[in-house]
Design a protein around this motif. Structure first.
Motif, PDB file in Angstrom:
ATOM      1  N   ASN A   1       0.822  -1.222   0.000  1.00 13.72           N
ATOM      2  CA  ASN A   1       0.000   0.000   0.000  1.00 13.72           C
ATOM      3  C   ASN A   1       0.850   1.264   0.000  1.00 13.72           C
ATOM      4  O   ASN A   1       0.546   2.234  -0.696  1.00 13.72           O
ATOM      5  CB  ASN A   1      -0.925  -0.001   1.214  1.00 13.72           C
ATOM      6  CG  ASN A   1      -2.231  -0.714   0.931  1.00 13.72           C
ATOM      7  OD1 ASN A   1      -2.218  -1.877   0.564  1.00 13.72           O
ATOM      8  ND2 ASN A   1      -3.355  -0.039   1.060  1.00 13.72           N
ATOM      9  N   GLN A   2       1.957   1.238   0.774  1.00 13.71           N
ATOM     10  CA  GLN A   2       2.817   2.420   0.817  1.00 13.71           C
ATOM     11  C   GLN A   2       3.446   2.687  -0.548  1.00 13.71           C
ATOM     12  O   GLN A   2       3.508   3.829  -1.005  1.00 13.71           O
ATOM     13  CB  GLN A   2       3.902   2.222   1.885  1.00 13.71           C
ATOM     14  CG  GLN A   2       3.363   2.306   3.309  1.00 13.71           C
ATOM     15  CD  GLN A   2       4.407   1.911   4.329  1.00 13.71           C
ATOM     16  OE1 GLN A   2       5.056   0.879   4.207  1.00 13.71           O
ATOM     17  NE2 GLN A   2       4.588   2.736   5.350  1.00 13.71           N
ATOM     18  N   GLU A   3       3.912   1.623  -1.193  1.00 10.84           N
ATOM     19  CA  GLU A   3       4.520   1.794  -2.529  1.00 10.84           C
ATOM     20  C   GLU A   3       3.486   2.330  -3.519  1.00 10.84           C
ATOM     21  O   GLU A   3       3.771   3.234  -4.299  1.00 10.84           O
ATOM     22  CB  GLU A   3       5.070   0.453  -3.016  1.00 10.84           C
ATOM     23  CG  GLU A   3       5.723   0.548  -4.402  1.00 10.84           C
ATOM     24  CD  GLU A   3       6.174  -0.804  -4.923  1.00 10.84           C
ATOM     25  OE1 GLU A   3       6.679  -0.862  -6.054  1.00 10.84           O
ATOM     26  OE2 GLU A   3       6.001  -1.818  -4.189  1.00 10.84           O
ATOM     27  N   ASN A   4       2.265   1.750  -3.456  1.00  9.50           N
ATOM     28  CA  ASN A   4       1.216   2.214  -4.385  1.00  9.50           C
ATOM     29  C   ASN A   4       0.851   3.667  -4.122  1.00  9.50           C
ATOM     30  O   ASN A   4       0.622   4.448  -5.055  1.00  9.50           O
ATOM     31  CB  ASN A   4      -0.016   1.330  -4.274  1.00  9.50           C
ATOM     32  CG  ASN A   4       0.215  -0.073  -4.809  1.00  9.50           C
ATOM     33  OD1 ASN A   4       1.160  -0.279  -5.566  1.00  9.50           O
ATOM     34  ND2 ASN A   4      -0.612  -1.026  -4.425  1.00  9.50           N
ATOM     35  N   GLU A   5       0.775   4.048  -2.849  1.00 11.27           N
ATOM     36  CA  GLU A   5       0.449   5.438  -2.527  1.00 11.27           C
ATOM     37  C   GLU A   5       1.522   6.395  -3.050  1.00 11.27           C
ATOM     38  O   GLU A   5       1.211   7.471  -3.566  1.00 11.27           O
ATOM     39  CB  GLU A   5       0.294   5.612  -1.013  1.00 11.27           C
ATOM     40  CG  GLU A   5      -0.980   5.025  -0.462  1.00 11.27           C
ATOM     41  CD  GLU A   5      -1.092   5.174   1.052  1.00 11.27           C
ATOM     42  OE1 GLU A   5      -1.869   4.453   1.645  1.00 11.27           O
ATOM     43  OE2 GLU A   5      -0.381   6.036   1.612  1.00 11.27           O
TER      44      GLU A   5
END
Length: 822
Positions: free
Chosen positions: A199-203
């Motif tokens: 999720n952090q990478e996608n954000e």
């Protein structure tokens, strides 16, 4: 119960029967738990059979203390040994191979404790040659901090060649059960970290897309008004600067933006692929920042850019024409103003009032010659007015001063006409008083005036500036000049004839002593003036020859530039078209693995990028053509604009094709698709993609599924199933299916994905089976950045069992896989 009924000696009688009954109850319970008792009964225990009793106790230990251990589905003993080996692998001087001598030096026990609770033992200070200290350290720490009772004696272990295997295995199993809870928490924490990292990478990718899109849209918003500004400048220098600014824009400012736009689309596609592969909802950019919005804005930029360069060149051409006309106007106006200087004062003289009869006659003839001269200048006045009118029509910036000067000349011309008429009437009233006049003077004046005008016209033409754009035009001017030079001998004869008249007048004056003081009363044109102007004409002819030769050389150079540009453009244009077609074929045909295709495309991209110097060279030739003010080129149908647009499309197309293959590799690897399956999918898709559009219509897609063995019946159930599939592969109802959507569908059922339930179960383990989790638990179990990520986003827990600061990990886990602001 078993131990309570064990006797040191055999029992007899009624008491023995009761004890046997009690022991049987215990044995029944043990058997109900899956423990197999072989060759042992209640009688042996009650009768005090030590060997049998100890064997059964070991069987119970295996069942309740060790057998729950399952590592890679091995037996209990092997599983426990494997667990010990894995946990102690990083420690020097520890080599666990069994449950007896491998533990004699005590380092194995210390390593197990240090691996899970490093703060309890300083492992670096332990020595292999001090087993008693090591064993006692491990036993004391285990009893004090891990609630593991001392089951072994250090001296017995050190003093025995082969320690008791069952005793050590029982003791080691206590460590396994003590640390198994920590292992579960570690596994749960790892799973949560993995999900949060996705999720952090996608954000971060979403934030990068939003910023890049905003920057690109802002640049387009600033650039379009500049390209749409078609306000002309007043000077050639200012327009040339505009053209240079536009060249800098095309050469320096726009190409990086083309790359940014292409990279933006690639980032968007890659992000969507990652979101699909991790079961996340598709990324929806902010309002006005969709890829389609970028493309629309880009289209507006190119629409604004269209025709801007052509407008600049036309404006330069117009200003060049204006400068030429303005110079021509000034030359003719100056010549005319020089001629009219003093004419009004001359026409207003009252000299005829005191003149003699012969003088009056002379004045009349002189006036007639002036009227002839005046009429000869009519053409020039009309030319001046026509040039002024053309300058007005072409919106010349200094038209007010031109108009004022032209109006002054016209007003003066009208006044000269009126004064001429008035003087003529005065002279005619006194003409009866005049007798005779020397006809030779009159003839001189009448012939000298037009010849003088011819010379002035010739000088004006010889000094006239010219502007041409082709060799044919300069050849036309050269031909006209040669025709003019052919008239010079006849003109020289006329000049000599006029001078002969003047010489004859001089002889008559000297012979008859005419009262004229040797001057011609009918004209101001003297032989000296005629000779001077004639000499000037003769000097101007070779200068004109030189100017025409220089212009002819310039036009030849321009033609060489046209041919040079045309030769390159006629090669580069078809080359770009051929490369576009080849990329289209590469994206359809299949040769080797996706990696092979990707390497092929990257090598292809490298060969295209290596072609860039030829484009730059063509840009340089194009700039030379523009600086030479060349506007047409019959040697090629390609313009620099065609080449630029084709080149940009070529770079964008190869980058998009590479990205498509990269996304196919991502999908293949994430979904576990083999290369053979991927080739089969691609072959079927290409077979039904008959228009090579890269997409399939609904019927084509259905035929493709059937060709791959997907059973879709023609009944209502089959239609419903197909409608369900279309809703998956074409969620936006565009009526087409892309290859990426097709691959996602074919592999989605077998995908190994993480789910919200898995994440929720992992948080429950970290929370110790509670329905909520605390800040301290998150910070203890997760890495700092991911712990703070959860704390910042988890909602407060409001259940009945809530405590102050409790956080709701369930709603957080669900939000990770749905639409939210996370």
């Amino acid at each position: 119960l078993l131990l309570g009924e064990r006797l040191a000696k055999p029992e007899r009688g009624k008491m023995r029967v009761h004890k046997i009954s009690n022991v049987n109850k215990a044995l029944d319970f043990i058997a109900s738990k899956g423990v197999k008792l072989v060759s042992i009964g209640a009688e042996e225990i009650v009768d005090g059979n030590v060997k049998m009793t100890l064997g059964m106790i070991w069987t119970i230990i295996l069942r309740f203390a060790i057998q729950d251990i399952s590592v890679e589905e091995t037996s209990a003993k092997e599983g426990l040994l494997l667990w010990c080996q894995r946990k102690t692998a990083p420690y020097k001087n520890v080599n666990i191979q069994n449950f007896h001598i491998s533990w004699k030096d005590g380092l194995g026990f210390c390593a197990l404790i240090h691996r899970h609770r490093p703060e309890l033992i300083d492992y670096g200070k332990l020595r292999k040659d001090d087993p008693l200290t090591n064993l006692n350290t491990a036993f004391d720490v285990a009893e004090k901090y891990l609630d593991i009772p001392k089951m072994l004696d250090a001296e017995d272990i050190v003093g025995t060649a082969r320690p008791d295997e069952k005793a050590i295995m029982t003791y080691v199993s206590s460590f396994y059960h003590a640390f198994s809870g920590a292992q579960k928490a570690e596994t749960a924490a790892n799973r949560i970290c993995k999900v949060l990292a996705v999720n952090q990478e996608n954000e971060q990718l979403m934030e990068d897309y939003e910023k890049l899109a905003s920057d690109l849209l802002e640049w387009i918003r600033r650039t379009i008004p500049w390209l749409e500004n078609r306000a002309p400048e007043n000077t050639m220098q200012a327009m040339q600067q505009k053209l240079e600014d536009f060249r800098d824009y095309r050469r320096l400012h726009k190409p990086p933006k083309v790359q940014e736009k292409c990279q933006l689309e690639i980032n968007f596609n890659t992000l969507q692929t990652k979101l699909r592969l991790s079961n996340r909802p598709a990324f929806m950019p902010s309002e006005g920042k969709m890829v389609s919005d970028i493309n629309n804005a880009w289209g507006g930029l190119e629409q604004a850019e269209k025709g801007y360069e052509e407008w600049l060149l036309n404006e330069i051409r117009r200003l060049e024409r204006l400068d030429h006309l303005a110079e021509k106007f000034r030359q003719k106006a100056s010549i005319h103003e020089s001629w009219t200087d003093g004419k009004e004062a001359m026409l207003q003289q009252k000299d005829y009032e005191t003149a003699t009869l012969s003088e009056i006659k002379a004045l009349l003839k002189k006036h007639e010659a002036f009227e002839s001269d005046l009429a000869a200048h009519q053409d020039r006045v009309e030319q001046i007015a026509a040039i002024a009118q053309e300058l007005n029509e072409l919106d010349y910036y200094d038209s007010p001063s031109v108009n004022a000067r032209c109006q002054k000349i016209c007003d003066q011309w009208d006044n000269l006409g009126a004064l001429t008429q008035k003087r003529r009437e005065a002279l005619e009233r006194t003409e009866k008083l005049l007798e005779t006049i020397d006809q030779l003077y009159l003839e001189y004046a009448k012939r000298a005036a037009p010849f003088n005008n011819w010379m002035e016209g010739a000088m004006e033409d010889l000094q006239d500036t010219f502007i041409v754009h082709t060799i044919e035009e300069i050849q036309g001017l050269t031909t006209a000049h040669e025709q003019f030079k052919a008239t010079l001998p006849d003109a020289d004869k006329e000049r000599q004839a006029i001078l002969g008249i003047h010489n004859e007048v001089s002889k008559i004056v000297q012979t008859y002593h005419v009262n004229m003081a040797g001057t011609n009363p009918y004209t101001t044109i003297t032989p000296q003036e005629i000779n001077g102007k004639w000499e000037h004409v003769r000097q101007l002819v070779p200068r004109r020859d030189q100017a025409l030769m220089e212009e002819h050389a310039r036009q030849q150079q321009n033609e060489r530039l046209r041919k040079q540009f045309g030769a390159q453009a006629n090669v580069i244009g078809p080359w770009i078209q051929t490369k576009m077609e080849e990329i289209g074929r590469i994206s359809i045909e299949m040769h080797g693995t996706l990696e092979d295709q990707l390497n092929h495309l990257r090598q292809y991209e490298k060969s295209i990028v290596n072609y860039k110097p030829k484009i730059d060279q063509l840009e340089g030739d194009h700039q030379q053509i523009q600086e030479a003010l060349i506007f047409d080129n019959k040697h090629t149908n390609y313009t620099m604009e065609h080449i630029r647009v084709g080149w940009e499309q070529l770079l964008t197309t190869i980058a998009r094709t590479i990205n498509e293959v990269e996304n196919q590799i991502l999908t293949r690897d994430a979904k576990g698709i083999s290369q053979e399956q991927m080739n089969e999918f691609r072959a079927s898709f290409n077979h039904f993609d008959r228009d090579h559009s890269g997409t399939l219509g609904p019927e084509e897609f259905k035929a493709c599924l059937i060709s791959l063995g997907y059973d879709i019946g023609n009944d209502a159930q089959g239609e419903a199933e197909f409608a369900r599939i279309m809703s998956i592969v074409d969620p936006n109802r565009l009526g087409v299916v892309t290859f990426q959507a097709f691959i996602d569908f074919m592999s989605r059922e077998t995908a190994d994905t993480d789910t919200a339930d898995q994440v929720m179960a992992s948080f429950k383990i970290l929370a110790g089976d509670k329905n909520y989790i605390t800040v301290d638990e998150l910070r203890r179990e997760l890495p700092p950045d991911q712990a703070e990520y959860c704390i910042a986003r988890m909602a407060p827990y409001n259940g009945r069992d809530a405590v102050p600061g409790a956080l709701d990990y369930m709603s957080f886990s669900t939000a990770l896989y749905g639409e939210s602001d996370l």
